[in-house]
Design an enzyme around this catalytic site. Structure first.
Site, PDB file in Angstrom:
ATOM      1  N   ASN A  20      76.177  -3.023  -9.016  1.00  0.00           N
ATOM      2  CA  ASN A  20      74.910  -2.427  -9.432  1.00  0.00           C
ATOM      3  C   ASN A  20      74.114  -3.320 -10.368  1.00  0.00           C
ATOM      4  O   ASN A  20      72.900  -3.129 -10.523  1.00  0.00           O
ATOM      5  CB  ASN A  20      75.149  -1.043 -10.055  1.00  0.00           C
ATOM      6  CG  ASN A  20      75.522  -0.019  -8.986  1.00  0.00           C
ATOM      7  OD1 ASN A  20      75.356  -0.280  -7.787  1.00  0.00           O
ATOM      8  ND2 ASN A  20      76.049   1.120  -9.401  1.00  0.00           N
ATOM      9  N   ARG A  70      70.381   1.291  -1.055  1.00  0.00           N
ATOM     10  CA  ARG A  70      69.590   2.058  -1.999  1.00  0.00           C
ATOM     11  C   ARG A  70      68.731   1.172  -2.909  1.00  0.00           C
ATOM     12  O   ARG A  70      67.564   1.430  -3.168  1.00  0.00           O
ATOM     13  CB  ARG A  70      70.561   2.884  -2.858  1.00  0.00           C
ATOM     14  CG  ARG A  70      69.905   3.812  -3.821  1.00  0.00           C
ATOM     15  CD  ARG A  70      69.259   4.945  -3.094  1.00  0.00           C
ATOM     16  NE  ARG A  70      68.433   5.736  -3.970  1.00  0.00           N
ATOM     17  CZ  ARG A  70      67.462   6.523  -3.519  1.00  0.00           C
ATOM     18  NH1 ARG A  70      67.218   6.614  -2.250  1.00  0.00           N
ATOM     19  NH2 ARG A  70      66.747   7.225  -4.362  1.00  0.00           N
ATOM     20  N   PRO A  80      65.299  11.436  -4.965  1.00  0.00           N
ATOM     21  CA  PRO A  80      63.873  11.207  -5.147  1.00  0.00           C
ATOM     22  C   PRO A  80      63.596   9.941  -5.963  1.00  0.00           C
ATOM     23  O   PRO A  80      64.475   9.470  -6.687  1.00  0.00           O
ATOM     24  CB  PRO A  80      63.411  12.439  -5.926  1.00  0.00           C
ATOM     25  CG  PRO A  80      64.628  12.927  -6.635  1.00  0.00           C
ATOM     26  CD  PRO A  80      65.802  12.563  -5.777  1.00  0.00           C
ATOM     27  N   ASP A 140      60.465   9.841  -7.716  1.00  0.00           N
ATOM     28  CA  ASP A 140      59.228  10.226  -8.411  1.00  0.00           C
ATOM     29  C   ASP A 140      59.103   9.572  -9.786  1.00  0.00           C
ATOM     30  O   ASP A 140      57.996   9.239 -10.222  1.00  0.00           O
ATOM     31  CB  ASP A 140      59.171  11.765  -8.547  1.00  0.00           C
ATOM     32  CG  ASP A 140      60.400  12.325  -9.242  1.00  0.00           C
ATOM     33  OD1 ASP A 140      61.520  12.150  -8.709  1.00  0.00           O
ATOM     34  OD2 ASP A 140      60.266  12.926 -10.313  1.00  0.00           O
ATOM     35  N   GLN A 141      60.217   9.360 -10.476  1.00  0.00           N
ATOM     36  CA  GLN A 141      60.139   8.764 -11.818  1.00  0.00           C
ATOM     37  C   GLN A 141      59.754   7.285 -11.753  1.00  0.00           C
ATOM     38  O   GLN A 141      59.077   6.772 -12.636  1.00  0.00           O
ATOM     39  CB  GLN A 141      61.468   8.936 -12.566  1.00  0.00           C
ATOM     40  CG  GLN A 141      61.858  10.378 -12.789  1.00  0.00           C
ATOM     41  CD  GLN A 141      60.800  11.149 -13.575  1.00  0.00           C
ATOM     42  OE1 GLN A 141      60.427  10.761 -14.678  1.00  0.00           O
ATOM     43  NE2 GLN A 141      60.307  12.238 -12.991  1.00  0.00           N
ATOM     44  N   ASP A 198      80.202   7.782 -10.069  1.00  0.00           N
ATOM     45  CA  ASP A 198      80.749   6.863  -9.061  1.00  0.00           C
ATOM     46  C   ASP A 198      82.277   6.724  -9.152  1.00  0.00           C
ATOM     47  O   ASP A 198      82.883   6.012  -8.351  1.00  0.00           O
ATOM     48  CB  ASP A 198      80.092   5.477  -9.190  1.00  0.00           C
ATOM     49  CG  ASP A 198      78.658   5.475  -8.668  1.00  0.00           C
ATOM     50  OD1 ASP A 198      78.202   6.517  -8.162  1.00  0.00           O
ATOM     51  OD2 ASP A 198      77.984   4.426  -8.770  1.00  0.00           O
ATOM     52  N   ILE A 217      75.253  14.808 -11.376  1.00  0.00           N
ATOM     53  CA  ILE A 217      74.245  13.800 -11.004  1.00  0.00           C
ATOM     54  C   ILE A 217      73.774  14.013  -9.560  1.00  0.00           C
ATOM     55  O   ILE A 217      72.577  14.044  -9.294  1.00  0.00           O
ATOM     56  CB  ILE A 217      74.812  12.364 -11.159  1.00  0.00           C
ATOM     57  CG1 ILE A 217      75.474  12.179 -12.539  1.00  0.00           C
ATOM     58  CG2 ILE A 217      73.711  11.324 -10.903  1.00  0.00           C
ATOM     59  CD1 ILE A 217      74.551  12.183 -13.722  1.00  0.00           C
TER      60      ILE A 217
HETATM   61  C1  UD1 Z   1      72.450   4.496  -9.448  1.00  0.00           C
HETATM   62  C2  UD1 Z   1      73.636   3.812  -8.794  1.00  0.00           C
HETATM   63  C3  UD1 Z   1      74.556   4.853  -8.162  1.00  0.00           C
HETATM   64  C4  UD1 Z   1      74.974   5.903  -9.193  1.00  0.00           C
HETATM   65  C5  UD1 Z   1      73.738   6.475  -9.906  1.00  0.00           C
HETATM   66  C6  UD1 Z   1      74.107   7.389 -11.067  1.00  0.00           C
HETATM   67  C7  UD1 Z   1      72.710   1.683  -8.171  1.00  0.00           C
HETATM   68  C8  UD1 Z   1      72.241   0.797  -7.074  1.00  0.00           C
HETATM   69  N1  UD1 Z   1      73.134   2.913  -7.794  1.00  0.00           N
HETATM   70  O1  UD1 Z   1      71.744   5.189  -8.414  1.00  0.00           O
HETATM   71  O2  UD1 Z   1      75.696   4.177  -7.668  1.00  0.00           O
HETATM   72  O3  UD1 Z   1      75.644   6.963  -8.554  1.00  0.00           O
HETATM   73  O4  UD1 Z   1      72.922   5.410 -10.442  1.00  0.00           O
HETATM   74  O5  UD1 Z   1      74.917   6.701 -11.982  1.00  0.00           O
HETATM   75  O6  UD1 Z   1      72.728   1.303  -9.327  1.00  0.00           O
HETATM   76  N2  UD1 Z   1      66.246  11.207 -10.035  1.00  0.00           N
HETATM   77  C9  UD1 Z   1      65.043  11.889  -9.947  1.00  0.00           C
HETATM   78  N3  UD1 Z   1      63.902  11.161  -9.801  1.00  0.00           N
HETATM   79  C10 UD1 Z   1      63.889   9.798  -9.743  1.00  0.00           C
HETATM   80  C11 UD1 Z   1      65.114   9.109  -9.854  1.00  0.00           C
HETATM   81  C12 UD1 Z   1      66.285   9.847  -9.987  1.00  0.00           C
HETATM   82  O7  UD1 Z   1      65.030  13.114  -9.993  1.00  0.00           O
HETATM   83  O8  UD1 Z   1      62.811   9.211  -9.617  1.00  0.00           O
HETATM   84  C13 UD1 Z   1      67.512  11.968 -10.192  1.00  0.00           C
HETATM   85  C14 UD1 Z   1      68.456  11.791  -9.000  1.00  0.00           C
HETATM   86  O9  UD1 Z   1      68.185  12.716  -7.982  1.00  0.00           O
HETATM   87  C15 UD1 Z   1      69.819  12.002  -9.643  1.00  0.00           C
HETATM   88  C16 UD1 Z   1      69.621  11.472 -11.069  1.00  0.00           C
HETATM   89  O10 UD1 Z   1      68.219  11.415 -11.294  1.00  0.00           O
HETATM   90  O11 UD1 Z   1      70.096  13.366  -9.727  1.00  0.00           O
HETATM   91  C17 UD1 Z   1      70.207  10.100 -11.311  1.00  0.00           C
HETATM   92  O12 UD1 Z   1      69.724   9.188 -10.329  1.00  0.00           O
HETATM   93  P1  UD1 Z   1      69.611   7.627 -10.629  1.00  0.00           P
HETATM   94  O13 UD1 Z   1      70.265   7.334 -11.953  1.00  0.00           O
HETATM   95  O14 UD1 Z   1      68.204   7.212 -10.424  1.00  0.00           O
HETATM   96  O15 UD1 Z   1      70.504   7.002  -9.460  1.00  0.00           O
HETATM   97  P2  UD1 Z   1      70.270   5.680  -8.649  1.00  0.00           P
HETATM   98  O16 UD1 Z   1      69.562   4.689  -9.520  1.00  0.00           O
HETATM   99  O17 UD1 Z   1      69.689   5.993  -7.315  1.00  0.00           O
END
Ligand code: UD1
Length: 420
Positions: A23, A93, A123, A125-126, A306, A328
């Site tokens: 990551n 991703r 999503p 969106d952030q 993870d 999460i």
């Molecule tokens: C990263 C990791 C993944 C890990 C996750 C949580 C990488 C490539 N992947 O995924 O292995 O499982 O962190 O530790 O580093 N969310 C929103 N809006 C957004 C972004 C996220 O609502 O714009 C929510 C997601 O649905 C989720 C939570 O925030 O419930 C955490 O997601 P996020 O930390 O962004 O995960 P990733 O970066 O996709």
């Protein structure tokens, strides 16, 4: 399509070497796009997600050379495209990091929507809210995102949820922006600190990575000709720590960072395991019956989502009943039906799983449902009675380098064969 055949009933004993974090690598490789020069990255995991990102960098005009199995040189002096096509980005991703990096370097980006493991709604969106706060216009059309800005201007941004991806993407977009960006309610994972360390080493001005607030003072350019070594993989380390516990084995884990593992270490000790901190290595062993415990996944420094499927394997053979709350991802218990095929007693509903410990698991034909679930099922097969066949191992190859070789050196009996 390949599969693993595993002969079980193995106590894992020996040494394993941890490689650089997936990551971190999938964030730092896109970050090289912000540099007009040559960057050498060491300790890069040789995994399929990294290979795909290197292919995308090449499609954007970068010259990517592997000097050896773990050293990648990226020359970004002659980028000629800001278009990362869907057929490449849909494979993993972290392709969304190309948005932040290309927006920062070129002021525009066209990136196919990201793929990756199916863990429920994912999503972005952030990320989009953050880019817009810096002055970018985002158009989401037919499977791709188009981002453009005449000039990115630093801004305060408050994230509604703690997101690893949004934190990294906004760091990428703001290091070359004009003025100061303050990111609030950010993620604190080790790979975020590693990205900030990398960017700082090439001239960015980033403060506070690893805390709730990151402040970025935009600089006009980043310098090339730097060499940077990727941080050891927290999740690979945790996977082998849990493998030592679940197999009641004794593993010396080399090239890892003990402090990154505090939330898991606490659980391993509660369950009956032993951990010795040996500086840049640690020894994890277990010589007694495992005890049940409860797990709640949370952003770092909480228990990592993870590692949730892997710890479930150890809990499935522990004395007593354990409860896992997954906070999460909404669909991260798909693997539990595979473990139940092996004799585990897990009831999963929504974001909660209740695990009643059983004496032993029994080998079965198994299907990896995602990357970390695949690692969990591999550990389950290694400790189970009898033999197992594990399918969909391309998921595991996305994030673990030579996983079967590493487990074989610890005594596991695993064969990788072409699926007939
Ligand atoms: C990263 C990791 C993944 C890990 C996750 C949580 C990488 C490539 N992947 O995924 O292995 O499982 O962190 O530790 O580093 N969310 C929103 N809006 C957004 C972004 C996220 O609502 O714009 C929510 C997601 O649905 C989720 C939570 O925030 O419930 C955490 O997601 P996020 O930390 O962004 O995960 P990733 O970066 O996709």
């Amino acid at each position: 399509m390949e599969k693993f055949i595993i002969q079980g009933n193995t106590r894992l004993v020996g040494e394993v070497e941890i490689i650089g974090a997936k990551n971190a690598a999938v964030a730092i490789l896109p970050a090289t796009l912000l540099i007009n020069g040559i960057t050498t990255l060491e300790n890069v995991p040789n995994i399929s997600d990294v290979k795909i990102i290197c292919t995308i960098l090449t499609a954007l005009g970068a010259v990517v050379t592997w000097n050896n199995e773990h050293t990648v040189v990226v020359d970004t002096r002659h980028l000629n495209s800001a278009n990362a096509p869907l057929e490449m980005t849909s494979k993993f991703r972290a392709s969304y990091y190309l948005l932040g990096a290309l927006l920062g370097r070129r002021g525009n980006a066209e990136v196919g929507l990201p793929g990756g493991c199916n863990l429920g709604a994912r999503p972005i969106d952030q990320h989009i809210k953050g880019f817009e706060a810096l002055g970018a216009t985002i158009i989401d059309e037919q499977g791709k995102i188009n981002a453009s800005a005449k000039k990115l201007i630093g801004s305060p941004i408050y994230f509604d949820v703690v997101s690893v991806g949004a934190t990294i993407n906004l760091i990428l977009a703001s290091v070359l922006a004009e003025g100061t960006t303050v990111l609030n309610n950010v993620a604190k994972e080790p790979h975020i600190v590693d990205l900030a360390n990398f960017l700082t080493s090439v001239g960015a001005d980033i403060r506070g990575a690893g805390t709730d607030t990151i402040k970025i003072n935009g600089v006009s350019e980043l310098s090339g000709n730097h060499t940077y070594s990727i941080v050891p993989d927290q999740i690979e380390t945790g996977t082998f720590m849990i493998a030592a516990l679940a197999s009641k084995g004794d593993i010396l884990i080399k090239n890892c960072i003990y402090e990154h593992m505090d939330s898991l270490s606490a659980k391993i000790i509660e369950m009956g395991g032993k951990i010795e901190n040996l500086g840049d290595s640690m020894r994890v062993s277990c010589d007694r019956e495992l005890q049940a415990t409860n797990i709640k996944t949370l952003p770092y420094p909480g228990f990592p989502t993870d590692l949730q499927p892997q710890i479930a394997v150890a809990l499935s053979i522990a004395n007593g009943t354990s409860i896992i709350n997954e906070n999460i991802w909404s669909s991260r218990f798909q693997y539990t039906s595979e473990l139940n095929k092996m004799g585990a007693k897990i009831t999963a509903q929504g974001t909660t799983a209740i695990i009643e410990g059983v004496n032993k698991l029994i080998g079965a034909p198994l299907y990896a449902t995602d990357l970390r679930a695949g690692a969990a099922l591999l550990i389950a097969s290694i400790i189970a009675d009898g033999s197992s066949e594990l399918y969909n191992i391309h998921y595991i190859d996305r994030g673990y380098e030579h996983i079967e070789d590493k487990f074989r050196k610890l005594g596991a009996k695993i064969e990788r064969i072409d699926k007939e």
